[in-house]
Design a protein around this motif. Structure first.
Motif, mmCIF file in Angstrom:
data_model
loop_
_atom_site.group_PDB
_atom_site.id
_atom_site.type_symbol
_atom_site.label_atom_id
_atom_site.label_comp_id
_atom_site.label_asym_id
_atom_site.label_seq_id
_atom_site.Cartn_x
_atom_site.Cartn_y
_atom_site.Cartn_z
ATOM 1 N N ARG A 1 0.840 -1.195 0.000
ATOM 2 C CA ARG A 1 0.000 0.000 0.000
ATOM 3 C C ARG A 1 0.878 1.249 0.000
ATOM 4 O O ARG A 1 1.932 1.267 0.630
ATOM 5 C CB ARG A 1 -0.889 0.024 1.246
ATOM 6 N N HIS A 2 0.406 2.293 -0.690
ATOM 7 C CA HIS A 2 1.126 3.558 -0.626
ATOM 8 C C HIS A 2 0.774 4.260 0.694
ATOM 9 O O HIS A 2 -0.267 3.988 1.305
ATOM 10 C CB HIS A 2 0.792 4.441 -1.826
ATOM 11 N N PRO A 3 1.617 5.191 1.162
ATOM 12 C CA PRO A 3 1.399 5.835 2.458
ATOM 13 C C PRO A 3 0.749 7.219 2.375
ATOM 14 O O PRO A 3 0.750 7.944 3.372
ATOM 15 C CB PRO A 3 2.822 5.966 2.999
ATOM 16 N N TYR A 4 0.173 7.581 1.231
ATOM 17 C CA TYR A 4 -0.194 8.978 1.023
ATOM 18 C C TYR A 4 -1.609 9.334 1.460
ATOM 19 O O TYR A 4 -2.556 8.561 1.291
ATOM 20 C CB TYR A 4 -0.019 9.356 -0.444
ATOM 21 N N ARG A 5 -1.727 10.547 1.990
ATOM 22 C CA ARG A 5 -3.004 11.191 2.265
ATOM 23 C C ARG A 5 -3.220 12.287 1.228
ATOM 24 O O ARG A 5 -2.276 12.961 0.822
ATOM 25 C CB ARG A 5 -3.008 11.829 3.653
ATOM 26 N N PRO A 6 -4.467 12.498 0.785
ATOM 27 C CA PRO A 6 -4.732 13.631 -0.112
ATOM 28 C C PRO A 6 -4.605 14.947 0.644
ATOM 29 O O PRO A 6 -4.703 14.991 1.884
ATOM 30 C CB PRO A 6 -6.184 13.385 -0.555
ATOM 31 N N ALA A 7 -4.373 16.032 -0.083
ATOM 32 C CA ALA A 7 -4.254 17.350 0.542
ATOM 33 C C ALA A 7 -5.547 17.700 1.268
ATOM 34 O O ALA A 7 -6.641 17.467 0.762
ATOM 35 C CB ALA A 7 -3.949 18.400 -0.528
ATOM 36 N N HIS A 8 -5.399 18.286 2.466
ATOM 37 C CA HIS A 8 -6.593 18.620 3.250
ATOM 38 C C HIS A 8 -6.260 19.671 4.302
ATOM 39 O O HIS A 8 -5.107 19.899 4.648
ATOM 40 C CB HIS A 8 -7.163 17.367 3.935
ATOM 41 N N VAL A 9 -7.330 20.285 4.821
ATOM 42 C CA VAL A 9 -7.251 21.254 5.906
ATOM 43 C C VAL A 9 -8.103 20.711 7.053
ATOM 44 O O VAL A 9 -9.254 20.312 6.853
ATOM 45 C CB VAL A 9 -7.768 22.633 5.480
#
Length: 297
Positions: free
Chosen positions: A211-219
């Motif tokens: 699995r990749h470790p990425y989160r989408p951009a967010h506030v």
């Protein structure tokens, strides 16, 4: 205490003890936990070596948690547990959409009080300008005045300030108060998607699962006022990578904000280069105004 004579007697003996728990809610939780935990062990026929490895992993996760990092919160998100708990407890008990979301492992107490429309940059932070506009309404759509609202997000290099010694204390964090229009406006830089920490137990799990470790951009947003259930939310940038493959399973349709790119001069500050605006409306439900347990200091 029952003297056991075989595997079939273990679970009933433990359940008998759980049933003596005085507090009714704790009794309900522990009884169900034993049912499912013992059932899981039987289902996968857990070996002694695997059990020993599991206890070692839990011990290691505890050792990896500190004032700046919470490995258990990170793992809960990576297993979808955080999202499940959130959605079950909001939106009319999981039946309707909600703007509640994950707290995440990086919320801190005592965000600096910031004037509405002010900047949350506390140190030099290169990146395209972001103007945020978040509207807070009740279930009838009426604006909420007097909300205390924490806003925070990662830097353009994907790090929160407590992870990055080059950032000032509380950089990209601010506390705002809503006026009669129920709106919070803030200035920042455009957030980017980023990888969660991969050098700890969660990272080893992701690698084992390809699995990749990425989160989408967010506030991030946390809003509270007496008489309303504390709102914990994340507003996602709608053109970001990983929006459909968030490693923390946090994205829902109700949380995707409207990000707009602007090439013209800024209406207040003139030539700032390309800049972005992020608009979203968040809904608070009646309930208890109670702050969560901070995952870090």
């Amino acid at each position: 205490m029952t003297i056991l004579s075989g595997v079939s007697e273990v679970t009933p003996a433990v359940q008998d003890v759980m049933a003596r728990t005085t507090d009714p809610r704790l009794r309900e939780i522990m009884t169900s936990l034993i049912t499912h935990l013992h059932g899981f062990i039987r289902d996968v026929r857990l070996t002694e070596a695997e059990f020993q490895q599991a206890t070692k992993i839990l011990n290691t996760m505890g050792q990896q948690s500190n004032d700046k990092h919470n490995e258990f919160v990170l793992m809960a998100g990576s297993l979808g547990v955080s999202s499940l708990v959130c959605l079950l407890n909001n939106g009319d008990n999981g039946t309707t959409e909600t703007t509640q979301s994950l707290l995440g492992p990086f919320w801190r107490l005592n965000h600096p009080l910031t004037e509405n429309g002010g900047s949350i940059l506390r140190s030099e932070t290169p990146g395209p300008r972001l103007d945020g506009c978040f509207r807070f309404v009740d279930k009838e759509g009426q604006p909420i005045e007097g909300l205390e609202v924490d806003i925070w997000h990662a830097s353009p290099v994907g790090l929160y300030e407590n992870q990055d010694d080059s950032q000032a204390e509380y950089n990209l964090r601010g506390k705002f108060l809503t006026g009669p229009d129920g709106v919070v406006r803030f200035r920042s830089v455009r957030p980017v998607g980023y990888p969660i920490p991969t050098t700890t137990t969660v990272g080893r799990l992701l690698e084992a699962q390809n699995r990749h470790p990425y989160r989408p951009a967010h506030v991030h947003v946390l809003a509270h006022k007496p008489g309303l259930k504390t709102l914990i939310s994340q507003i996602y940038v709608d053109d970001t990578d990983y929006l459909h493959t968030d490693v923390q399973f946090g994205v829902t349709r109700a949380l995707v904000g409207e990000l707009t790119a602007h090439d013209e001069h800024h209406p207040v500050d003139g030539d700032v280069g390309q800049w972005f605006s992020l608009d979203h409306t968040l809904v608070l439900e009646p309930g208890e105004s109670k702050l969560p347990i901070p995952p870090i200091k």
